[in-house]
Write an enzyme that holds these catalytic residues in place. Structure first.
Site, PDB file in Angstrom:
ATOM      1  N   CYS A 175       5.903  11.685   1.105  1.00 48.12           N
ATOM      2  CA  CYS A 175       4.833  11.968   2.066  1.00 48.12           C
ATOM      3  C   CYS A 175       5.042  13.407   2.546  1.00 48.12           C
ATOM      4  CB  CYS A 175       4.834  10.964   3.216  1.00 48.12           C
ATOM      5  SG  CYS A 175       6.375  10.898   4.168  1.00 48.12           S
ATOM      6  N   THR A 176       4.381  13.802   3.610  1.00 47.86           N
ATOM      7  CA  THR A 176       4.424  15.205   4.041  1.00 47.86           C
ATOM      8  C   THR A 176       5.816  15.639   4.468  1.00 47.86           C
ATOM      9  OG1 THR A 176       2.146  14.999   4.801  1.00 47.86           O
ATOM     10  CG2 THR A 176       3.387  16.926   5.562  1.00 47.86           C
TER      11      THR A 176
END
Length: 319
Positions: A175-176
Site C-alpha cells: 500500500c502507500t
C-alpha cells in the site's frame, strides 16, 4: 527555506487517546506543522509537513516516547507546506476498515524490505496484491499486481475470497506507506493463508530505497501534492483522462462540489470543462471556480486547543 513531508504510522496501545491527542496537537502547533494525524486506542497514523528543523524536532519528540521507539518516518523533500491546515483527531482506528479486532502489534504478515520485495515480486510462486482503493491503483501500481476492486479499504474482507485460489503461493501485499497492509495481512493469516508478506514502508519507501522500479504510473498521496513520482528506473503513465481517454496522470477533484469525483483529467479537458468531470457538472450552478489545478483545499480554521472550543467556533464562523 527547506520543507519536508513526514509519512508514518505505528500500531501500539494508547490507553488515553483523547489526552494524547491534546498533547500531540499542542506539539504540532508549537512546531508549525500541518497535516492529518489520527490517534486511536490502537496507535498513531499521520502525514505532516514542516520546515526541516521542525520536522527533526517532531521526529525526536515522537521517538522519545517508548511506545513509538520502533516507528519509522518516510521523509520527502518539498519546497513548501503540502497542507493548508492541521487536523489531529481521535478515531476508532488509525486506518478506516472493518477489521477493528485485528491487532497488528500482536500478529501481522512478515515485513519485506524494498530490496527483498523487489527480489521476490516476479517469482512464479508469488502473487503481488494491491490493498488500496481503486482511485489509487488506477493512477499507479506494480506491474502484474492483483487489484481487488476496492472503493474503500473496509471492503477488503469481502474481496479475500478472490485470493483463495492462491493459498498455495506467497502473498505479497503493498500500500502507500504500510499501514493498511498491517491489518490486511493480519486478516489473511486469520483466514488460513500461511505465506503472507507486506512491503515494509510501502510504495513510498520502495521509491526511496529501490528507485521505484516496476511501479507503473504515480503514487497517490494524501496531501496537496495529490500524486508523486516514485519510479526513477522505468517510469510510465497508466491512467487515462476520464473525459477523452488519453494518457494522463493529472488528478483533479470535479469542480462541481456535489460530485467532487477524484479522477484523472488532462489539461485540455480541464480547460474545456472548467475543471468538471462532465458537461453536466460543468453547467452546475454551484460549480467552483477553476484555477487550473483542480484542487480546492480548505484554509486553516486557526483552532488552538489552549483557547478552547469557543475560539474554534468563532473561527469557523469567520471562514
Amino acid at each position: 527555506m527547506s520543507y519536508q513531508v513526514l509519512l508514518y504510522y505505528c500500531y501500539t496501545p494508547i490507553d488515553n487517546p483523547e489526552q494524547f491527542r491534546e498533547e500531540h496537537h499542542r506539539l504540532c502547533l508549537e512546531l508549525d506543522l500541518r497535516g492529518r494525524i489520527i490517534v486511536a486506542h490502537e496507535g498513531l497514523n499521520g502525514t505532516v509537513s514542516g520546515t526541516v528543523e521542525s520536522c527533526a524536532r517532531y521526529m525526536a519528540a515522537v521517538k522519545a516516547d517508548p511506545r513509538f521507539a520502533a516507528l519509522e518516518f518516510k521523509i520527502d523533500e518539498v519546497p513548501a507546506h503540502t497542507f493548508q491546515k492541521l487536523h489531529v483527531r481521535v478515531k476508532p482506528e488509525i486506518v478506516h476498515s472493518s477489521l477493528h479486532e485485528m491487532k497488528p502489534y500482536e500478529k501481522t504478515g512478515q515485513h519485506l524490505s524494498p530490496a527483498e520485495f523487489k527480489a521476490m515480486k516476479d517469482r512464479d510462486d508469488v502473487v503481488v496484491v494491491d490493498v488500496r482503493s481503486d482511485y489509487e491503483y488506477n493512477l499507479g501500481r506494480f506491474k502484474n499486481a492483483l487489484t481487488l476492486d476496492i472503493e474503500n479499504f473496509r471492503d477488503f474482507p469481502d474481496r479475500v475470497e478472490r485470493l483463495e485460489q492462491f493459498k498455495d503461493k506467497k502473498i505479497l501485499t503493498y500500500c502507500t506507506g504500510g499501514v493498511k497492509c498491517e491489518k490486511a495481512t493480519a486478516f489473511l493469516l486469520e483466514q488460513g493463508f500461511e505465506n503472507v508478506y507486506q512491503l515494509h514502508g510501502g510504495i513510498i519507501k520502495y521509491g526511496i530505497e529501490a528507485g521505484g522500479e516496476d511501479f507503473d504510473g504515480q503514487c497517490y498521496v494524501f496531501d496537496n501534492r495529490v500524486a508523486v513520482d516514485v519510479n526513477r528506473v522505468n517510469p510510465t503513465v497508466i491512467s487515462l483522462c476520464h473525459h477523452c481517454q488519453t494518457p494522463s496522470n493529472r488528478l483533479v477533484n470535479c469542480a462541481n462540489p456535489h460530485c467532487n469525483a477524484h479522477l484523472p483529467l488532462c489539461e485540455a479537458c480541464g480547460e474545456k470543462l472548467a475543471g468538471a468531470c462532465s458537461e453536466a457538472c460543468a453547467e452546475h450552478p454551484d460549480k467552483r471556480p477553476y484555477d487550473g489545478t483542480g484542487a480546492y483545499p480548505k484554509l486553516s480554521n486557526h483552532y488552538n486547543p489552549a483557547q478552547g472550543l469557543a475560539s474554534y467556533g468563532k473561527s469557523k464562523v469567520k471562514n
